[in-house]
Design an enzyme around this catalytic site. Structure first.
Site, short mmCIF file in Angstrom:
data_model
loop_
_atom_site.label_atom_id
_atom_site.label_comp_id
_atom_site.label_asym_id
_atom_site.label_seq_id
_atom_site.Cartn_x
_atom_site.Cartn_y
_atom_site.Cartn_z
N VAL A 136 -8.85 17.50 2.88
CA VAL A 136 -7.35 17.12 2.57
C VAL A 136 -7.40 16.22 2.62
O VAL A 136 -7.64 15.56 3.40
CB VAL A 136 -6.86 18.06 3.68
CG1 VAL A 136 -5.09 17.80 3.93
CG2 VAL A 136 -6.72 19.48 4.09
N ASP A 175 7.53 16.53 2.50
CA ASP A 175 7.66 15.90 2.78
C ASP A 175 7.26 15.60 3.94
O ASP A 175 7.60 16.17 4.73
CB ASP A 175 9.14 15.82 3.04
CG ASP A 175 9.82 13.85 3.63
OD1 ASP A 175 8.82 13.16 4.56
OD2 ASP A 175 10.77 14.24 3.92
N TYR A 224 6.14 -0.66 13.13
CA TYR A 224 4.17 -0.49 12.55
C TYR A 224 3.50 -0.65 12.88
O TYR A 224 2.45 -0.03 13.40
CB TYR A 224 4.82 -1.11 11.03
CG TYR A 224 3.83 -0.82 10.30
CD1 TYR A 224 3.11 0.25 9.81
CD2 TYR A 224 2.31 -1.92 10.44
CE1 TYR A 224 2.59 0.90 8.64
CE2 TYR A 224 0.80 -1.37 9.33
CZ TYR A 224 0.69 -0.66 8.35
OH TYR A 224 -0.14 -0.50 7.68
N LYS A 261 0.80 2.07 14.59
CA LYS A 261 -1.24 2.30 14.58
C LYS A 261 -2.36 1.54 15.81
O LYS A 261 -2.87 2.52 15.36
CB LYS A 261 -1.13 0.70 13.50
CG LYS A 261 -0.54 1.40 11.91
CD LYS A 261 -1.30 2.52 11.27
CE LYS A 261 -0.43 2.55 9.88
NZ LYS A 261 -1.27 3.69 9.40
N1 LIG Z 1 -1.50 -1.79 1.77
C1 LIG Z 1 -1.34 -2.04 3.15
O1 LIG Z 1 -1.93 -3.58 3.68
C2 LIG Z 1 -2.53 -1.85 4.42
C3 LIG Z 1 -3.08 -1.93 5.27
C4 LIG Z 1 -3.51 -1.60 6.85
C5 LIG Z 1 -3.55 -0.08 6.65
N2 LIG Z 1 -2.83 0.79 5.61
C6 LIG Z 1 -2.18 1.96 6.14
O2 LIG Z 1 -2.68 2.47 4.56
C7 LIG Z 1 -2.38 3.68 4.52
C8 LIG Z 1 -2.37 3.48 2.93
O3 LIG Z 1 -0.84 2.97 2.63
P1 LIG Z 1 -1.02 2.45 0.70
O4 LIG Z 1 -0.95 0.70 0.81
O5 LIG Z 1 -1.52 3.37 0.05
O6 LIG Z 1 0.77 3.01 1.37
P2 LIG Z 1 1.46 3.09 -0.25
O7 LIG Z 1 0.72 2.96 -1.40
O8 LIG Z 1 2.85 2.85 0.31
O9 LIG Z 1 0.80 5.00 -0.09
C9 LIG Z 1 1.75 5.71 1.27
C10 LIG Z 1 1.49 6.60 0.54
O10 LIG Z 1 1.97 7.76 1.46
C11 LIG Z 1 2.87 9.09 1.22
N3 LIG Z 1 4.14 8.66 1.63
C12 LIG Z 1 4.81 8.07 2.81
N4 LIG Z 1 5.51 8.78 2.96
C13 LIG Z 1 5.43 9.88 2.69
C14 LIG Z 1 5.66 10.98 3.29
N5 LIG Z 1 7.42 11.45 3.90
N6 LIG Z 1 5.77 12.40 2.72
C15 LIG Z 1 4.84 12.60 2.20
N7 LIG Z 1 3.73 11.74 1.66
C16 LIG Z 1 4.17 9.70 2.15
C17 LIG Z 1 2.81 7.79 0.14
O11 LIG Z 1 3.37 8.83 -0.83
P3 LIG Z 1 4.93 8.72 -2.25
O12 LIG Z 1 3.69 8.93 -3.20
O13 LIG Z 1 5.05 10.30 -2.46
O14 LIG Z 1 5.82 7.83 -1.48
C18 LIG Z 1 1.48 7.46 -0.47
O15 LIG Z 1 1.08 8.85 -1.62
C19 LIG Z 1 -1.03 4.03 5.18
O16 LIG Z 1 -1.11 4.81 6.12
C20 LIG Z 1 -1.18 2.45 5.73
O17 LIG Z 1 -0.68 1.86 7.06
C21 LIG Z 1 -2.24 0.01 5.21
#
Ligand SMILES: NC(=O)c1ccc[n+]([C@@H]2O[C@H](COP(=O)([O-])OP(=O)(O)OC[C@H]3O[C@@H](n4cnc5c(N)ncnc54)[C@H](OP(=O)(O)O)[C@@H]3O)[C@@H](O)[C@H]2O)c1
Length: 264
Positions: free
Chosen positions: A6, A60, A152, A156
């Site tokens: 999942v 959601d 944030y 985390k």
């Molecule tokens: N990007 C960075 O620099 C970074 C660094 C460290 C850690 N992270 C962590 O990595 C993870 C992924 O980040 P990312 O950069 O890939 O973010 P992203 O591109 O914004 O993707 C986030 C994902 O979470 C989903 N999501 C957000 N809110 C949601 C909700 N209410 N219900 C269902 N799905 C939801 C989004 O779905 P939708 O497409 O439907 O919105 C998307 O698939 C996160 O936990 C983030 O904190 C990211």
């Protein structure tokens, strides 16, 4: 009997990259993201190109009911779950006083409440399919005190701490718990732009989601506990232990000032 993994937040970014990485390893998937996020296309693409079964749920994840819907769906279809990846997350940067209250609550719900409840609801299934594992996507922000990343970073920090304690508790059940703590990832267009404004070291520390996904999935399969992907990020963690607080504050503030003021 088919075994599934999942993955939450699999419509784009890091979650999508991990879904592809699981599929490469011939694992069947249950993908979850918001409605109208392109999840159906991602699922169909993976199913066609990797010869694995992909189911998807558009929900959601800021709502507790969605966790119960996932659990009910899994029970109804008698799916056997080997891995749970809590990836969906709400990122943000902005002064606390300018963050919208409803946004803050939704961020806590998606980043803290949902991963915790999903682990609780799927744990019985994971234990039945042991050796199995949980991968929680945390962040390097969980280790630092960073202005503009208060909530944030706090969410985390919870996820890293929760993972570390749970890993000890679930050893006897042969369910591993891995927390991966990436620094910057070039996922969304906004983040790709912002990451280019950073100083040399910070820029070099940023990873592509595809590279980080390989590290994340390998770490899960090797049953590691806390993982910081990338050589430079690991060096930054060592520096964090030896530098005095006032120098760290100066360096962090310098980097933050390079970025445009940005709320969510
Ligand atoms: N990007 C960075 O620099 C970074 C660094 C460290 C850690 N992270 C962590 O990595 C993870 C992924 O980040 P990312 O950069 O890939 O973010 P992203 O591109 O914004 O993707 C986030 C994902 O979470 C989903 N999501 C957000 N809110 C949601 C909700 N209410 N219900 C269902 N799905 C939801 C989004 O779905 P939708 O497409 O439907 O919105 C998307 O698939 C996160 O936990 C983030 O904190 C990211």
């Amino acid at each position: 009997m088919k075994i599934y993994s999942v993955i939450t937040g699999a419509s784009q970014g890091f979650g999508k990259a991990m879904a592809l990485e699981f599929a490469k390893r011939k694992m069947n998937l249950v993908l979850i993201a918001l409605p109208n996020s392109g999840l159906k296309d991602v699922s169909e693409f993976i199913q066609q190109h990797f010869a694995v079964e992909v189911r998807y749920l558009e929900l959601d994840l800021s709502l507790v009911e969605s966790c119960y819907s996932i659990s009910k769906y899994i029970k109804k279809h008698q799916l056997q779950i080997k891995y749970l990846v809590n990836n969906a997350g709400v990122l943000s940067r902005g002064l606390f006083s300018s963050l919208d209250e409803q946004f803050i609550l939704r961020q806590i719900d998606v980043n803290v409440t949902t991963p915790t409840l999903l682990v609780r609801l799927l744990l019985g299934n994971l234990k039945t399919n042991a050796p199995s594992g949980i991968l929680n996507i945390s962040s390097m922000a969980s280790f630092f005190a960073l202005p503009t990343k208060q909530v944030y970073g706090g969410t985390k920090a919870y996820l890293t701490s929760f993972s570390k304690s749970l890993a000890k508790e679930l050893k006897q059940d042969n369910v591993s718990v891995t927390a991966i703590c990436p620094g910057g990832l070039n996922t969304t267009t906004r983040l790709c732009y912002q990451n280019r404004l950073l100083g040399w070291v910070s820029r070099k520390s940023v990873l592509n989601p595809e590279d980080a996904a390989v590290i994340a999935v390998q770490s899960l399969l090797r049953r590691k506990e806390v993982v910081i992907p990338g050589f430079i990020n690991n060096c930054l963690m060592v520096l964090d232990k030896i530098l005095p607080e006032f120098i760290k504050d100066k360096l962090a503030n310098r980097e933050i000032k390079k970025l445009p003021v940005s709320i969510p």
